[in-house]
Design a protein around this motif. Structure first.
Motif, PDB file in Angstrom:
ATOM      1  N   ALA A 329       0.816  -1.212   0.000  1.00  0.00           N
ATOM      2  CA  ALA A 329       0.000   0.000   0.000  1.00  0.00           C
ATOM      3  C   ALA A 329       0.856   1.271   0.000  1.00  0.00           C
ATOM      4  CB  ALA A 329      -0.928  -0.003   1.214  1.00  0.00           C
ATOM      5  N   PHE A 330       0.218   2.383  -0.408  1.00  0.00           N
ATOM      6  CA  PHE A 330       0.962   3.635  -0.636  1.00  0.00           C
ATOM      7  C   PHE A 330       1.537   4.253   0.641  1.00  0.00           C
ATOM      8  CE2 PHE A 330      -1.844   6.721   1.285  1.00  0.00           C
ATOM      9  CZ  PHE A 330      -3.081   6.102   1.299  1.00  0.00           C
ATOM     10  N   TYR A 331       1.035   3.840   1.789  1.00  0.00           N
ATOM     11  CA  TYR A 331       1.396   4.536   3.037  1.00  0.00           C
ATOM     12  C   TYR A 331       2.568   3.891   3.774  1.00  0.00           C
ATOM     13  CZ  TYR A 331      -1.691   0.753   4.426  1.00  0.00           C
ATOM     14  OH  TYR A 331      -2.261  -0.473   4.556  1.00  0.00           O
ATOM     15  N   MET A 332       3.174   2.834   3.214  1.00  0.00           N
ATOM     16  CA  MET A 332       4.252   2.156   3.956  1.00  0.00           C
ATOM     17  C   MET A 332       5.591   2.880   3.764  1.00  0.00           C
ATOM     18  SD  MET A 332       3.379  -1.866   3.572  1.00  0.00           S
ATOM     19  CE  MET A 332       1.714  -2.480   3.882  1.00  0.00           C
ATOM     20  N   ASP A 365       7.062  11.063   4.593  1.00  0.00           N
ATOM     21  CA  ASP A 365       7.395  12.057   3.567  1.00  0.00           C
ATOM     22  C   ASP A 365       6.167  12.364   2.692  1.00  0.00           C
ATOM     23  OD1 ASP A 365       8.241  13.195   1.064  1.00  0.00           O
ATOM     24  OD2 ASP A 365      10.297  12.648   1.608  1.00  0.00           O
ATOM     25  N   LEU A 366       5.670  13.586   2.849  1.00  0.00           N
ATOM     26  CA  LEU A 366       4.452  14.012   2.168  1.00  0.00           C
ATOM     27  C   LEU A 366       4.530  13.811   0.657  1.00  0.00           C
ATOM     28  CD1 LEU A 366       1.812  15.296   3.025  1.00  0.00           C
ATOM     29  CD2 LEU A 366       2.859  17.538   2.717  1.00  0.00           C
ATOM     30  N   THR A 389      -1.882  14.837   8.501  1.00  0.00           N
ATOM     31  CA  THR A 389      -1.165  14.094   9.561  1.00  0.00           C
ATOM     32  C   THR A 389       0.343  14.224   9.367  1.00  0.00           C
ATOM     33  OG1 THR A 389      -1.237  12.059   8.255  1.00  0.00           O
ATOM     34  CG2 THR A 389      -2.966  12.334   9.907  1.00  0.00           C
ATOM     35  N   ARG A 390       0.770  14.547   8.124  1.00  0.00           N
ATOM     36  CA  ARG A 390       2.199  14.678   7.852  1.00  0.00           C
ATOM     37  C   ARG A 390       2.639  16.146   7.861  1.00  0.00           C
ATOM     38  NH1 ARG A 390       0.357   9.822   7.988  1.00  0.00           N
ATOM     39  NH2 ARG A 390       1.424   8.171   6.827  1.00  0.00           N
ATOM     40  N   ARG A 391       1.670  17.046   8.043  1.00  0.00           N
ATOM     41  CA  ARG A 391       2.004  18.483   7.971  1.00  0.00           C
ATOM     42  C   ARG A 391       2.188  19.114   9.335  1.00  0.00           C
ATOM     43  NH1 ARG A 391      -2.379  18.858   3.665  1.00  0.00           N
ATOM     44  NH2 ARG A 391      -1.187  18.813   1.726  1.00  0.00           N
ATOM     45  N   TYR A 392       1.446  18.611  10.324  1.00  0.00           N
ATOM     46  CA  TYR A 392       1.432  19.285  11.620  1.00  0.00           C
ATOM     47  C   TYR A 392       1.927  18.350  12.718  1.00  0.00           C
ATOM     48  CZ  TYR A 392      -1.584  22.178   8.750  1.00  0.00           C
ATOM     49  OH  TYR A 392      -2.083  22.933   7.727  1.00  0.00           O
ATOM     50  N   PRO A 396       7.089   9.557  13.904  1.00  0.00           N
ATOM     51  CA  PRO A 396       7.160   8.177  13.391  1.00  0.00           C
ATOM     52  C   PRO A 396       6.027   7.369  14.013  1.00  0.00           C
ATOM     53  CG  PRO A 396       9.192   8.800  14.580  1.00  0.00           C
ATOM     54  CD  PRO A 396       8.260   9.944  14.694  1.00  0.00           C
ATOM     55  N   HIS A 397       5.359   6.601  13.186  1.00  0.00           N
ATOM     56  CA  HIS A 397       4.257   5.801  13.732  1.00  0.00           C
ATOM     57  C   HIS A 397       3.945   4.634  12.815  1.00  0.00           C
ATOM     58  CE1 HIS A 397       2.091   8.464  10.934  1.00  0.00           C
ATOM     59  NE2 HIS A 397       1.100   7.577  10.949  1.00  0.00           N
TER      60      HIS A 397
END
Ligand code: ATP
Ligand code: MG
Length: 432
Positions: A329-332, A365-366, A389-392, A396-397
């Motif tokens: 998936a794209f979020y890994m 990384d956005l 969630t990646r801007r503010y 690491p999660h």
């Protein structure tokens, strides 16, 4: 007021007068005697009616049929010939609800039992599985709460996809397009780690699975967790500890049920006692080549047959990590040492039960996330809320999802995942 014992407690008492209630599981009779095996949620017991004691009501007793509900008082005693070693001589009884021509008799086809699922739930087999299921759900809640996780809930109606468009259920929503049933809680869970840090859920997930396998449902229960400040290995460790905890609880609570299901529960013990096997995708390919004589082209996802061969080499779950980026998936998160692979893991159950957990570290990384969304044909603008969630204050999660019916299938040794849920939904079955 009569106070009723469960059949199990009546057996434990073993002598004297007892009152119980339940349903007729089996019946047979003669002119003088009627034998009824009565069933409740706890167990079964043989009850005998003597014609001498019930001259006036003998006709009713003689006609008692399977699944009629009864309240019974009588004397209990040991009887090695009876199915659970005890028998009740009935002194008094009440027919609460009669049952004529119960449709489920011996040797019915799987299709007939599925059509009559609402009745088949009463079978001893389904009762045993449902008890294990209850233990599994309880153990998942217990594990996460003991570890300091908050229970949190994502919406089921969602406007984004996370696991690929091919298994999305789009639903009519007041004339709007792009509303789907959730495949996972994840994209709505990540925003909440900034408030609660450690969260979990057990919720239905929906996948429009077009394949007819023994391990895919269109609606299944998904236990998921998400953790702030996590490294990849933390996610894997939680997954292993959770599974160990669940199996431990089932072995403590449900040996009788596993025996009824003829499950050799010794096969589950290594998963509690020994560490799980961990290997990278690359190592998995090597082992498949050398030990299983199977060639997998680098970059291809492992197929069921390959997973099966690999897991048959071990008696504990195998955790495969660092899959090629393009199959995940794209979020890994891209692995810092090799950007072609990601920090994702699949837990594969022993005995050919397949993937039970899928997890990963989440890409921070956005721009990388946006690029991968575009590669998958998605419009990053639809994901604006998620990208925040990646801007503010991004941290690491990561997290994982466990298919609850998948572990129930494995624990109970089921032939099909359909028996791990009360009313299974598949491509072909949405009734009753
Ligand atoms: P599979 O390759 O078996 O289809 P997946 O890669 O699609 O699984 P994930 O998207 O990682 O699975 O979902 C997390 C977990 O949910 C899986 O590890 C599995 O235990 C469970 N799961 C996924 N799809 C289904 C399904 N259709 N029915 C039941 N459980 C499922
Ligand atoms: Mg899938």
């Amino acid at each position: 007021m009569t106070s009723y014992l469960s059949i199990q407690d009546a057996i434990k008492k073993g002598e004297g007068t007892v009152s119980i209630r339940g349903w007729v599981h089996r019946e047979r009779g003669s002119n003088k005697l009627k034998f009824i095996v009565l069933r409740d949620s706890s167990n079964i017991i043989q009850c005998v009616f003597k014609q001498d004691n019930f001259a006036k009501k003998w006709d009713e007793i003689d006609h008692l049929q399977v699944e009629a509900s009864l309240e019974i008082s009588g004397t209990i005693k040991k009887d090695p010939r009876a199915p659970t070693g005890y028998e009740i001589e009935v002194k008094k009884y009440d027919l609460v609800g009669k049952s004529d021509n119960y449709p489920i008799t011996k040797d019915q086809s799987a299709e007939f039992l599925a059509d009559n699922r609402h009745l088949w739930l009463r079978s001893r087999r389904m009762t045993a599985i449902l008890k294990v299921r209850s233990t599994v759900f309880g153990a998942i809640h217990e594990y996460f709460r003991n570890e300091g996780f908050y229970e949190y809930h994502s919406p089921i109606f969602q406007s984004v996809q996370a696991e690929g468009g091919s298994t999305l259920f789009e639903v009519p929503y007041f004339g709007n397009k792009g509303v789907f049933l959730g495949q996972t809680w994840q994209l709505y869970a990540e925003p909440a780690i900034f408030s609660l840090e450690k969260i979990y859920t057990i919720s239905p997930s929906f996948r429009a699975e077009r394949s007819k396998t023994s391990r895919h449902l269109t609606e299944y229960w998904h236990a998921e967790m998400e953790l702030a400040w996590a490294e990849f290995n933390d996610i894997i460790d939680y997954g292993e500890k959770l599974l160990k905890h669940v199996i431990t609880r089932v072995l403590e609570t449900n040996k009788a049920e596993l025996e009824l299901l003829e499950r050799d529960y010794k096969k589950l013990e290594p998963a509690v006692k020994k560490p799980f096997v961990r290997m990278s995708y690359d190592e998995a390919l090597k082992i498949l080549k050398t030990k299983c004589k199977m060639d997998v082209e680098w970059g291809k996802d492992l197929r069921t047959i390959e997973e099966e061969k690999l897991t048959k080499l071990y008696d504990v779950p195998v955790i495969v990590t660092h899959y090629p980026k393009k199959v995940k998936a794209f979020y890994m998160t891209e692995d810092p040492k090799n950007s072609e692979v990601v920090q994702g893991c699949d837990f594969l159950a022993p005995e050919g039960y397949g993937e039970i957990i899928g997890g990963s570290h989440r890409e921070h990384d956005l721009e990388k996330i946006k690029a991968r969304l575009r590669e998958q044909g998605e419009n990053p603008e639809d994901y604006e809320f998620y990208l925040d969630t990646r801007r503010y204050g991004s941290v690491p999660h990561g997290g994982f999802g466990l298919g609850v019916e998948r572990i129930i299938s494995w624990i109970c040794g089921l032939d099909t995942i359909k028996d791990a849920i009360p009313f299974p939904r598949t491509m072909e079955r949405y009734k009753p």
